[in-house]
Design a protein around this motif. Structure first.
Motif, short mmCIF file in Angstrom:
data_model
loop_
_atom_site.label_atom_id
_atom_site.label_comp_id
_atom_site.label_asym_id
_atom_site.label_seq_id
_atom_site.Cartn_x
_atom_site.Cartn_y
_atom_site.Cartn_z
N VAL A 129 0.86 -1.18 0.00
CA VAL A 129 0.00 0.00 0.00
C VAL A 129 0.90 1.23 0.00
N PRO A 130 0.93 1.98 -1.08
CA PRO A 130 1.77 3.20 -1.14
C PRO A 130 1.36 4.18 -0.05
N LYS A 131 2.30 4.97 0.43
CA LYS A 131 2.11 6.01 1.44
C LYS A 131 1.63 5.42 2.76
N SER A 132 2.06 4.16 3.07
CA SER A 132 1.61 3.55 4.31
C SER A 132 2.79 2.90 5.03
N ILE A 133 2.55 2.56 6.31
CA ILE A 133 3.50 1.82 7.14
C ILE A 133 2.84 0.51 7.51
N LYS A 134 3.54 -0.61 7.33
CA LYS A 134 2.99 -1.95 7.57
C LYS A 134 3.57 -2.51 8.86
N ILE A 135 2.67 -3.00 9.73
CA ILE A 135 3.09 -3.60 11.00
C ILE A 135 2.73 -5.08 10.93
N ASP A 136 3.77 -5.98 10.97
CA ASP A 136 3.49 -7.42 10.93
C ASP A 136 4.60 -8.18 11.65
N SER A 137 4.37 -9.52 11.78
CA SER A 137 5.32 -10.39 12.49
C SER A 137 6.10 -11.28 11.52
N LYS A 138 5.96 -10.99 10.20
CA LYS A 138 6.63 -11.77 9.15
C LYS A 138 6.07 -13.17 9.02
N ASN A 139 4.98 -13.45 9.75
CA ASN A 139 4.33 -14.74 9.62
C ASN A 139 3.08 -14.54 8.76
N TYR A 140 3.06 -15.22 7.59
CA TYR A 140 1.98 -14.94 6.63
C TYR A 140 1.07 -16.16 6.44
N THR A 141 0.92 -16.97 7.51
CA THR A 141 0.05 -18.13 7.41
C THR A 141 -1.33 -17.80 7.97
N PHE A 142 -2.21 -18.77 7.90
CA PHE A 142 -3.60 -18.61 8.30
C PHE A 142 -3.73 -17.93 9.67
N LYS A 143 -4.60 -16.94 9.73
CA LYS A 143 -4.94 -16.14 10.92
C LYS A 143 -3.90 -15.08 11.26
N SER A 144 -2.81 -14.98 10.47
CA SER A 144 -1.86 -13.89 10.71
C SER A 144 -2.54 -12.57 10.37
N VAL A 145 -2.21 -11.49 11.10
CA VAL A 145 -2.85 -10.17 10.93
C VAL A 145 -1.79 -9.14 10.59
N GLN B 137 -1.33 -4.88 9.94
CA GLN B 137 -1.97 -3.58 10.19
C GLN B 137 -1.29 -2.50 9.37
N TYR B 138 -2.12 -1.64 8.71
CA TYR B 138 -1.60 -0.53 7.90
C TYR B 138 -1.93 0.79 8.58
N THR B 139 -0.96 1.70 8.56
CA THR B 139 -1.21 3.10 8.97
C THR B 139 -0.64 3.99 7.88
N CYS B 140 -1.33 5.11 7.60
CA CYS B 140 -0.92 6.01 6.50
C CYS B 140 0.06 7.06 6.98
N ASP B 141 0.86 7.57 6.03
CA ASP B 141 1.77 8.66 6.32
C ASP B 141 0.98 9.91 6.70
N VAL B 142 1.66 10.89 7.27
CA VAL B 142 1.03 12.15 7.66
C VAL B 142 0.43 12.81 6.42
N GLY B 143 -0.81 13.31 6.55
CA GLY B 143 -1.46 13.98 5.42
C GLY B 143 -2.27 13.04 4.56
N PHE B 144 -2.27 11.78 4.93
CA PHE B 144 -3.03 10.81 4.15
C PHE B 144 -3.98 10.08 5.09
N THR B 145 -5.07 9.64 4.55
CA THR B 145 -6.06 8.93 5.34
C THR B 145 -6.32 7.57 4.70
N LEU B 146 -6.59 6.60 5.56
CA LEU B 146 -6.78 5.24 5.10
C LEU B 146 -8.20 5.06 4.57
N ILE B 147 -8.34 4.60 3.35
CA ILE B 147 -9.62 4.28 2.75
C ILE B 147 -9.71 2.77 2.66
N GLY B 148 -10.61 2.18 3.42
CA GLY B 148 -10.73 0.74 3.44
C GLY B 148 -10.40 0.20 4.82
N GLN B 149 -10.22 -1.10 4.90
CA GLN B 149 -9.95 -1.76 6.17
C GLN B 149 -8.50 -1.54 6.56
#
Length: 746
Positions: free
Chosen positions: A462-478, A480-492
């Motif tokens: 997702v451009p202009k965002s910061i991704k928070i994860d645990s590097k585990n990409y299997t079932f039930k892993s979550v 989280q995205y947060t946008c840079d300053v001046g941008f707002t998140l559209i969607g989940q």
């Protein structure tokens, strides 16, 4: 005698100059020719169909116009007496109020061509309709039509006149007939119509005349009944006859025929008739026996088959009244069973084409199968069916499959060659073969599989965002995205690895923050088409308004417009011009296009423009030359005989002082003042000759002279016998005194 002119001004005018002029010896008129100037506005012309209110006609006074009821004023309702002593604007007039076109009426029309105040229109209905409501409407003073709407309803004739046994049919299923509707006439059942079979609803609300009548239907004479009789005494619709047969005969057909509505008797294909009682002999039955009670009406025959046979058809037959046996001929049929039922996985046996009573059918299961239910043999019974329970050959079964973590097992069949399938839980996938098979020895073949978690791979970028994860990409892993300053998140803002192996939801987007539509500023518009973070809009004022404050707002990172909001104030010209000796009349607020009216003070008159208009440049613009209030000029003050005048000026408030010639004394006020109307105010004084009174007298003195005014003289003389020392004259002086004392006479 010299000719004299006297000047008088018309009402509403004042004289500027002398009010009299005299024809001089030179043939010229004395003095300057005067002029008549207005000092009030003229009387307005009468207002036809209206009236006006005014207290007087002085400068600055307003006149108010109003029309009589039913008339509307065309023009301004208020006018002012201007400094030029003219009424502002033009004469208004009263015009008769006009109503709009009258509302139309369905199925009708109105009469009337003029739609002005107090005009009346009248509604009429088309033929076959009648009016309901107020037929006339008057045009009111408010331009509306008085009264309520009328309606034209169709004339109805009600129900047609009721006649005996007549049926009326009105088209459309209506209960009442309306104008020009035709009702069809018919007769009730059992009656026949004669005459015109219709009636029409007329414009007068009455049904047209009809000679239609209904007469009862008559049936023909009933035919003779052989071996019997018809009892009854009527042949009209609804009458019934009773048919009776002689003894030894029975009735064939309807016993109580009825005269029907069409004039026919209601029997079927042939009239009822009487026939002799009894039935014929019956044939013998093969492979069986028949026993009977007789051959007369009501006799019964009973049938029975020999052993090994089954009766087909009725077991009994009865002799009916018509001389025939009930039912059909029965027969005895050999009892046979069909081919025995097929049993799957049973060893075939030698099947016959026919199986007689008490025949056996024996079943044996194939190798690997065993008899799990039913009988091993079936017997052909007297009913032609196989007696006993049909057997079942079932496969050998396997036990329960081994359990696998994070899965469920679905067994299609526990029997030989049956399959079981391992289904991994949601979010897990199978590793190895998911299907195992039941073998003939009762064991499941193939190794047990595993269920491992589903892998979704790296999450979406997702451009202009910061991704928070645990590097585990299997079932039930979550993630989280947060946008840079001046941008707002559209969607989940979060996504999780789903059981399908894809990341949940739609990939969000970091869009620039939108501040929405910029705030509305009174009397202003803004320029700018983008309302996102760091975008700006600039405000500009409408015509005749000016901006104060910061004209630019900026879209902030928090989605709000930042900056002090500007304001647009109406352009004003400030206080109107002030001229010496004047007053100003102005509506509230010195806004653009507002006008001020200038009026001079008493004793002054207006030159230049009587009004000024506020312009967009904040300047007052005059219609003509610049305004000024000048003092009124009374011109030369009137002259006085035997005297003179002394004055410095002739303008408003100037003073003219009067004095008399020597030997004259002033009578009246000594001065005149130039007044507000431009005329000398006050009464002109007069100069009268000085009077010295009676001259002084002495002893034995005689006075000669009868005038005692200025420059008159008297002569003093002594009486007879007396002698004056001197003879002298005494003169009346300008001081009102006699110049000498009387002499002494001795």
């Amino acid at each position: 005698m010299r000719n004299k002119l006297i000047y008088l001004c018309n009402a509403g005018y004042v004289l500027d100059g002398p009010n009299t002029r005299t024809c001089k010896d030179s043939g010229e008129w004395s003095g300057k020719e005067p002029e008549c100037f207005r000092n009030e506005c003229p009387m307005p012309p009468p207002l036809q169909n209206g009236r006006y209110y005014v207290w007087n006609y002085s400068r600055g006074i307003n006149i108010i116009y109003t029309c009589n009821e039913g008339y509307e004023l065309i023009g301004r309702d208020v006018r002012f007496c201007l400094g030029t002593y003219e009424w502002s604007g033009s004469d208004p007039y009263c015009q008769k109020v006009k109503c709009d076109n009258p509302p139309p009426i369905d199925n009708g029309f109105f009469r009337g061509n003029d739609f002005f105040y107090e005009d009346i229109i009248e509604y009429h209905c088309n033929t076959g309709f009648e009016i309901v409501g107020q037929a006339q409407r008057k045009c009111l003073s408010n331009g509306k039509w008085g009264g309520d709407d009328a309606t034209c309803i169709q004339i109805t004739c009600g129900l047609p006149p009721v006649k005996r046994n007549v049926v009326y049919d009105i088209p459309g299923g209506e209960k009442e007939g309306s104008f020009e509707v035709t009702a069809s006439l018919s007769c009730e059942e059992g009656y026949r119509g004669i005459g015109v079979s219709s009636q029409r609803c007329q414009a007068n609300g009455q049904w047209s005349e009809s000679n239609f009548v209904c007469e009862i239907v008559t049936c023909p004479a009933f035919p003779d009944v052989r071996y019997g009789r018809a009892i009854g005494n009527g042949f009209h619709f609804g009458n019934e006859l009773e048919i009776q047969c002689n003894e030894g005969f029975y009735l064939v057909g309807k016993a109580r025929p009825r005269c029907g509505p069409n004039g026919d008797w209601d029997y079927e294909s042939e009239p009822p008739h009487c026939v002799i009682s009894g039935c014929p002999d019956l044939p013998k039955i093969t492979n069986g026996l028949a026993s009977e009670t007789g051959s007369g009406v009501g006799s019964i025959v009973t049938y029975r088959c020999n052993d090994g046979y089954r009766l087909q058809g009725p077991g009994q037959r009865t002799c009916e009244k018509d001389g025939s046996w009930s039912g059909s001929d029965p027969y005895c049929r050999l009892i046979l069973c069909a081919v025995p039922p097929f049993v799957e996985h049973a060893i075939p046996f030698n099947a016959l084409t026919q199986y007689l009573l008490n025949s056996k059918a024996r079943y044996v299961c194939e190798t690997g199968y065993e008899l799990s239910a039913g009988d091993s043999s079936l017997t052909c019974s007297a009913s032609g069916t196989w007696e006993g329970f049909i057997p079942t050959c079932s496969l050998v079964q396997c036990g329960e499959p081994m359990k696998v973590p994070n899965s469920k097992v679905s067994v299609a069949s526990y029997n030989f060659k049956g399959e079981a399938q391992y289904l991994c839980d949601l979010g897990y996938r199978v590793k190895g073969s998911s299907i195992i098979t039941c073998e003939k020895n009762g064991n499941w073949l193939e190794a047990t599989p595993e269920c491992v978690p589903v892998d979704c791979g790296p999450p979406p970028y997702v451009p202009k965002s910061i991704k928070i994860d645990s590097k585990n990409y299997t079932f039930k892993s979550v993630i989280q995205y947060t946008c840079d300053v001046g941008f707002t998140l559209i969607g989940q803002g979060t996504t999780s690895c789903q059981a399908t192996g894809v990341w949940s939801g739609k990939t969000p987007v970091c869009e620039p923050i939108s501040c929405g539509t910029p705030p509305s500023i009174d009397n202003a518009f803004y320029i700018g088409y983008y309302y996102f973070y760091k975008s700006t809009v600039t405000y500009e004022c409408f015509t005749n308004f000016e901006l104060s404050g910061n004209p630019t707002l900026t879209c902030s990172y928090n989605g709000t417009w930042t900056g002090d909001r500007p304001e647009c104030h109406a352009v004003t010209c400030g206080p109107p011009p002030v001229f010496p000796h004047s007053s100003t009349s102005m509506p509230m607020g010195a806004y653009v296009n507002r006008e001020v009216t200038f009026m001079c003070n008493d004793g002054f008159y207006l030159t230049g423009s009587a009004t000024a208009r506020c312009m967009a440049n904040k300047q007052w613009q005059y219609d003509e030359d610049e305004t000024a209030c000048l003092r009124r000029n009374c011109y030369d003050p009137p002259k006085m005989q035997n005297g003179g005048r002394k004055f410095v000026g002739t303008l408003y408030e100037s003073t003219a002082d009067y004095f008399c010639d020597e030997g004259y004394t002033l009578s009246g006020q000594s001065s005149l003042v130039c007044g507000i109307s431009g005329h000398w105010e006050g009464k002109l004084p007069t100069c009268e000759l000085v009077h010295c009174g009676a001259p002084p007298f002495g002893n034995h003195v005689v006075v000669s002279g009868d005038s005692f005014t200025y420059q008159s003289a008297v002569t003093y003389m002594c009486e007879k016998g007396y002698e004056a020392k001197c003879r002298f004259v005494s003169e009346c002086t300008s001081s009102g005194r006699w110049s000498n004392q009387p002499p002494q006479c001795e």
